[in-house]
Design a protein around this motif. Structure first.
Motif, PDB file in Angstrom:
ATOM      1  N   ASP A 115       0.794  -1.220   0.000  1.00  0.00           N
ATOM      2  CA  ASP A 115       0.000   0.000   0.000  1.00  0.00           C
ATOM      3  C   ASP A 115       0.828   1.272   0.000  1.00  0.00           C
ATOM      4  O   ASP A 115       0.389   2.285  -0.528  1.00  0.00           O
ATOM      5  CB  ASP A 115      -0.940   0.015   1.200  1.00  0.00           C
ATOM      6  N   PHE A 116       2.009   1.229   0.600  1.00  0.00           N
ATOM      7  CA  PHE A 116       2.793   2.453   0.742  1.00  0.00           C
ATOM      8  C   PHE A 116       4.258   2.235   0.387  1.00  0.00           C
ATOM      9  O   PHE A 116       4.823   1.176   0.663  1.00  0.00           O
ATOM     10  CB  PHE A 116       2.733   2.979   2.185  1.00  0.00           C
ATOM     11  N   PHE A 117       4.851   3.258  -0.207  1.00  0.00           N
ATOM     12  CA  PHE A 117       6.289   3.294  -0.492  1.00  0.00           C
ATOM     13  C   PHE A 117       6.805   4.689  -0.181  1.00  0.00           C
ATOM     14  O   PHE A 117       6.092   5.677  -0.362  1.00  0.00           O
ATOM     15  CB  PHE A 117       6.571   3.021  -1.982  1.00  0.00           C
ATOM     16  N   VAL A 118       8.038   4.761   0.279  1.00  0.00           N
ATOM     17  CA  VAL A 118       8.734   6.040   0.400  1.00  0.00           C
ATOM     18  C   VAL A 118      10.053   5.884  -0.343  1.00  0.00           C
ATOM     19  O   VAL A 118      10.534   4.777  -0.565  1.00  0.00           O
ATOM     20  CB  VAL A 118       8.960   6.466   1.875  1.00  0.00           C
ATOM     21  N   ARG A 119      10.622   7.014  -0.749  1.00  0.00           N
ATOM     22  CA  ARG A 119      11.833   6.961  -1.555  1.00  0.00           C
ATOM     23  C   ARG A 119      12.888   7.874  -0.984  1.00  0.00           C
ATOM     24  O   ARG A 119      12.604   8.959  -0.523  1.00  0.00           O
ATOM     25  CB  ARG A 119      11.522   7.397  -2.982  1.00  0.00           C
ATOM     26  N   THR A 120      14.140   7.384  -1.027  1.00  0.00           N
ATOM     27  CA  THR A 120      15.295   8.229  -0.781  1.00  0.00           C
ATOM     28  C   THR A 120      15.927   8.456  -2.150  1.00  0.00           C
ATOM     29  O   THR A 120      15.415   7.984  -3.158  1.00  0.00           O
ATOM     30  CB  THR A 120      16.318   7.569   0.164  1.00  0.00           C
ATOM     31  N   VAL A 121      17.056   9.122  -2.176  1.00  0.00           N
ATOM     32  CA  VAL A 121      17.732   9.356  -3.448  1.00  0.00           C
ATOM     33  C   VAL A 121      18.099   8.040  -4.132  1.00  0.00           C
ATOM     34  O   VAL A 121      17.982   7.901  -5.338  1.00  0.00           O
ATOM     35  CB  VAL A 121      18.998  10.224  -3.221  1.00  0.00           C
ATOM     36  N   SER A 122      18.510   7.047  -3.352  1.00  0.00           N
ATOM     37  CA  SER A 122      19.015   5.806  -3.944  1.00  0.00           C
ATOM     38  C   SER A 122      18.181   4.562  -3.655  1.00  0.00           C
ATOM     39  O   SER A 122      18.494   3.494  -4.162  1.00  0.00           O
ATOM     40  CB  SER A 122      20.439   5.555  -3.435  1.00  0.00           C
ATOM     41  N   GLU A 123      17.136   4.677  -2.843  1.00  0.00           N
ATOM     42  CA  GLU A 123      16.389   3.485  -2.453  1.00  0.00           C
ATOM     43  C   GLU A 123      14.881   3.709  -2.489  1.00  0.00           C
ATOM     44  O   GLU A 123      14.406   4.814  -2.272  1.00  0.00           O
ATOM     45  CB  GLU A 123      16.766   3.069  -1.026  1.00  0.00           C
TER      46      GLU A 123
END
Length: 104
Positions: free
Chosen positions: A29-37
């Motif tokens: 249901d959910f995703f978060v993103r960093t610069v590389s992941e």
């Protein structure tokens, strides 16, 4: 609980992204993103297994997923590349993600 975590993510400035693999029970249901992941976020009503989360972390198809985050009714913990936090910490996720980015 899914709505509570979704609301905390939205108010922290995250978009809500849903993924379901065709012909499978795999869904997130959910995703978060960093610069590389790309980090899948799970919410569980119990402290049970997070099968879809485990599949995403272990799968070779998802090269930029190295670990996941699970919100549940239990304490803070870490095991098998899954960080576990109590539900009430969902509003702190953005701050936590910033600290991870700075640590690299």
């Amino acid at each position: 609980m899914e709505n509570i975590v979704g609301e905390a993510l939205t108010k922290s400035g995250y978009g809500l992204y849903y993924y379901k693999r065709e012909n499978s029970t795999l869904e997130k249901d959910f995703f978060v993103r960093t610069v590389s992941e790309l980090i899948p976020v799970e919410e569980k009503a119990t402290n049970g297994r997070a099968k879809s989360l485990r599949t995403l972390i272990d799968g070779k198809k998802y090269a930029d997923i190295h670990y996941g985050i699970k919100f549940t009714g239990s304490n803070i913990g870490y095991g098998n590349n899954i960080y576990t936090f109590p539900y009430f910490c969902a509003f702190l996720l953005k701050r936590y993600m910033k600290s991870i980015d700075k640590g690299k």
